[in-house]
Design a protein around this motif. Structure first.
Motif, mmCIF file in Angstrom:
data_model
loop_
_atom_site.group_PDB
_atom_site.id
_atom_site.type_symbol
_atom_site.label_atom_id
_atom_site.label_comp_id
_atom_site.label_asym_id
_atom_site.label_seq_id
_atom_site.Cartn_x
_atom_site.Cartn_y
_atom_site.Cartn_z
ATOM 1 N N VAL A 291 11.009 21.276 -10.964
ATOM 2 C CA VAL A 291 12.190 20.867 -10.184
ATOM 3 C C VAL A 291 12.816 22.069 -9.480
ATOM 4 O O VAL A 291 12.695 23.202 -9.940
ATOM 5 N N ALA A 292 13.529 21.800 -8.369
ATOM 6 C CA ALA A 292 14.183 22.869 -7.623
ATOM 7 C C ALA A 292 15.274 23.489 -8.497
ATOM 8 O O ALA A 292 15.907 22.791 -9.288
ATOM 9 N N PRO A 293 15.451 24.800 -8.370
ATOM 10 C CA PRO A 293 16.482 25.481 -9.164
ATOM 11 C C PRO A 293 17.874 25.212 -8.608
ATOM 12 O O PRO A 293 18.036 24.897 -7.434
ATOM 13 N N ARG A 294 18.883 25.322 -9.481
ATOM 14 C CA ARG A 294 20.284 25.270 -9.016
ATOM 15 C C ARG A 294 20.813 26.687 -9.199
ATOM 16 O O ARG A 294 20.708 27.260 -10.269
ATOM 17 N N TYR A 295 21.282 27.263 -8.107
ATOM 18 C CA TYR A 295 21.801 28.635 -8.196
ATOM 19 C C TYR A 295 23.295 28.558 -8.438
ATOM 20 O O TYR A 295 24.007 27.924 -7.679
ATOM 21 N N SER A 296 23.775 29.159 -9.527
ATOM 22 C CA SER A 296 25.227 29.083 -9.788
ATOM 23 C C SER A 296 25.848 30.447 -9.508
ATOM 24 O O SER A 296 25.238 31.480 -9.766
ATOM 25 N N VAL A 297 27.028 30.395 -8.916
ATOM 26 C CA VAL A 297 27.744 31.650 -8.626
ATOM 27 C C VAL A 297 28.928 31.746 -9.585
ATOM 28 O O VAL A 297 29.691 30.789 -9.726
ATOM 29 N N MET A 298 29.018 32.872 -10.287
ATOM 30 C CA MET A 298 30.148 33.034 -11.244
ATOM 31 C C MET A 298 31.437 33.255 -10.456
ATOM 32 O O MET A 298 31.476 34.093 -9.561
ATOM 33 N N VAL A 299 32.456 32.473 -10.784
ATOM 34 C CA VAL A 299 33.776 32.767 -10.199
ATOM 35 C C VAL A 299 34.749 32.972 -11.359
ATOM 36 O O VAL A 299 34.658 32.273 -12.366
ATOM 37 N N PRO A 300 35.628 33.947 -11.241
ATOM 38 C CA PRO A 300 36.562 34.198 -12.353
ATOM 39 C C PRO A 300 37.444 32.973 -12.605
ATOM 40 O O PRO A 300 37.858 32.301 -11.665
ATOM 41 N N LEU A 301 37.665 32.680 -13.891
ATOM 42 C CA LEU A 301 38.463 31.474 -14.243
ATOM 43 C C LEU A 301 39.925 31.687 -13.854
ATOM 44 O O LEU A 301 40.392 32.823 -13.890
#
Ligand code: 11G
Length: 301
Positions: A291-301
């Protein structure tokens, strides 16, 4: 259960006489050319390798012997992170054995068949590694001549390992143009079909075909017959559907697929292409095989 014909009578323990390493025969991996391929486990270290077993009965003609010798000589001389490591070559009374680095995730061929098209970040990730290995090969005056998805192997870390140097050759001098190629490369360049001289540029042509196939889901010159495919290659007759892939990769594919070899970029120029300024994942999960990857970007909480 391996029900091979008796010409492949492979002992369950295979010994490399030079190093006295003992290998036990493991899982059947498939056929590759004249070879039946198996996982081979070093009984001392427990390390598992990919073994190519070629019966000597298939290497009777001098021409076949020379081709195998050429493949071994070239592959033995290589040492690069993105090239399949060559460990050993030996024979017994029945077979010739080649011990290679095991790539547990098979090749880009299986990934392509399962995914059809892959994302641009994945393509940058894979093609960057292939081009690094090709820069190394071309610097050593070696042309692979059969770069195709099935020869781009993947290990458990989803790293590319270029394999199968069965059609590879060494360029004697910079002005040397090879005139013969015994075998049928998958992504064959027009100058090879027209039996003109050919050199490093045939690997760049293959890169263009690989980029096209990964991103668009099928090869650029595919037809129902080899003759028609050769005719399209000769006429440089292919289409890139607009608006499905980014402008810079369209331009890169078009440059790699230029009919005249000298109009194509070198591997170094591909490596510096604007296409590689886009996002390149540092690693890929093995899930991208399906399956295609999901790229996640960290954002500060
Ligand atoms: C051993 C042959 C070939 C190969 O060259 N490598 C490096 C490889 C490495 N790891 C798994 N399979 C490999 N293969 C497959 C086996 C069947 C067809 C091609």
């Amino acid at each position: 259960m391996d029900t091979a014909k008796d010409e492949f009578n492979i002992p369950n323990v295979i010994v490399d006489p030079r190093t006295r390493t003992q290998y036990s025969k493991g899982k059947f991996l498939g056929k590759g050319g004249f070879a039946r391929c198996y996982e081979l486990i070093d009984t001392t270290s427990g390390q598992t390798f990919a073994g190519k077993v070629v019966p000597k009965s298939m290497l009777v003609k001098p021409h076949q012997k020379e081709k195998m010798q050429q493949e071994v000589t070239i592959h033995q001389s290589l040492n690069h992170k993105h090239i399949v490591q060559f460990f050993s070559y030996f024979e017994d009374e029945n077979n010739v054995y080649i011990i290679l680095e095991l790539c547990r995730r098979r090749s880009l061929m299986e990934l392509h068949r399962r995914r059809k098209t892959v994302t641009e970040p994945e393509t940058r990730y894979f093609v960057k590694q292939i081009v690094e290995a090709c820069i190394y090969l071309h610097e050593k005056r070696i042309i692979h001549r059969d770069l195709k998805l099935g020869n781009l192997f993947l290990n458990d870390q989803m790293e590319i390992k270029i394999g199968d140097f069965g059609l590879a050759t060494r360029v004697e001098s910079e002005s040397d143009r090879k005139r013969t190629l015994c075998g049928t490369p998958n992504y064959i360049a027009p100058e090879v079909i027209n039996k003109k001289g050919h050199s490093y540029e045939v690997d760049v042509w293959s890169m263009g075909c690989i980029l096209y196939t990964l991103l668009l889901g099928k090869p650029p010159f595919e037809t129902s017959s080899l003759k028609d495919t050769y005719s399209k290659i000769r006429k440089n007759d292919y289409l890139i559907p607009e608006n499905r892939i980014s402008r810079e990769v369209v331009l890169l594919i078009q440059r790699c697929l230029r009919h005249e070899p000298y109009d194509r970029p070198t591997m170094q120029q591909i490596y510096m292409d604007p296409f590689f300024t886009g996002f390149i994942p540092a690693t890929l999960p093995t899930s991208v095989c399906t399956v295609a990857p999901r790229y996640s970007v960290m954002v500060p909480l």
